[in-house]
Design an enzyme around this catalytic site. Structure first.
Site, PDB file in Angstrom:
ATOM      1  CG  PHE A   5       2.924   6.347   7.221  1.00 43.60           C
ATOM      2  CD1 PHE A   5       2.820   6.951   8.463  1.00 43.60           C
ATOM      3  CD2 PHE A   5       3.688   5.207   7.114  1.00 43.60           C
ATOM      4  CE1 PHE A   5       3.474   6.445   9.568  1.00 43.60           C
ATOM      5  CE2 PHE A   5       4.343   4.686   8.214  1.00 43.60           C
ATOM      6  CZ  PHE A   5       4.236   5.304   9.441  1.00 43.60           C
ATOM      7  CD  GLU A  39      -5.952   9.042  -1.313  1.00 41.58           C
ATOM      8  OE1 GLU A  39      -5.704   9.474  -0.184  1.00 41.58           O
ATOM      9  OE2 GLU A  39      -5.051   8.841  -2.158  1.00 41.58           O
ATOM     10  CG  ASP A  60     -20.452  -8.809   1.613  1.00 41.13           C
ATOM     11  OD1 ASP A  60     -20.409  -9.832   2.328  1.00 41.13           O
ATOM     12  OD2 ASP A  60     -21.266  -7.884   1.806  1.00 41.13           O
TER      13      ASP A  60
END
Length: 162
Positions: free
Chosen positions: A80, A118, A132
């Site tokens: 949303f 954000e 990672d």
């Protein structure tokens, strides 16, 4: 929590719904979020000695790029969230202590809705990228906590300046 607080992404029938921001004022909106990546002591020492580089490359540079890309695509990840014209995004990464990197993501737009999601997305994707880049050294790396540290613009300001 304020008495009038309620969930905003639910319609009158209790179904999921995107918030209609059409009547909100266009204002400058800013938000900052922080996330940590904690390493086992021997891994942190190795990363410090090697200038935060691994066989995959420059850890911080990759994390900044990934976090920035995530900021711009938050609306594709969080159902949303409105697509927003991002005017500014800064990601800073540095050692918080001997074994933990701190990530700060600050985002700015001029729009009808804020950039909290954000900023949080940028900080956490940067943290995931660090994981990672470093997981070959250890899987005992810990991510978090992640938190909104401040927002400006809209109905209310929260926390420290963005």
């Amino acid at each position: 929590m304020p008495e009038h607080a309620s969930l905003t992404h639910v319609d009158a029938q209790g179904r999921p719904a995107m918030v209609d921001v059409g009547d909100k004022a266009v204002t400058r909106r800013e938000a900052s979020a922080h996330c940590r990546v904690r390493f086992p002591a021997e891994v942190a020492a190795r990363l410090r000695a090697e200038g935060l580089r691994t066989a995959k490359g420059a850890v911080v540079d990759a994390a900044i790029i990934a976090g920035t890309m995530a900021v711009k695509r938050t609306h594709e990840l969080i159902p949303f969230c409105h697509p927003l014209p991002i005017e500014g995004c800064r990601i800073g990464i540095d050692w918080d202590d001997e074994t933990a990197l701190g990530i700060v993501c600050s985002v700015r737009t001029t729009h009808r809705t804020g950039v909290e999601m954000e900023a949080l997305t940028g900080a956490t994707v940067a943290a995931l990228t660090i994981y990672d880049m470093c997981k070959a050294l250890s899987h005992a790396i810990e991510i978090g906590p992640a938190a909104l540290t401040g927002k400006r613009g809209g109905k209310r300001d929260v926390g420290a300046p963005a």
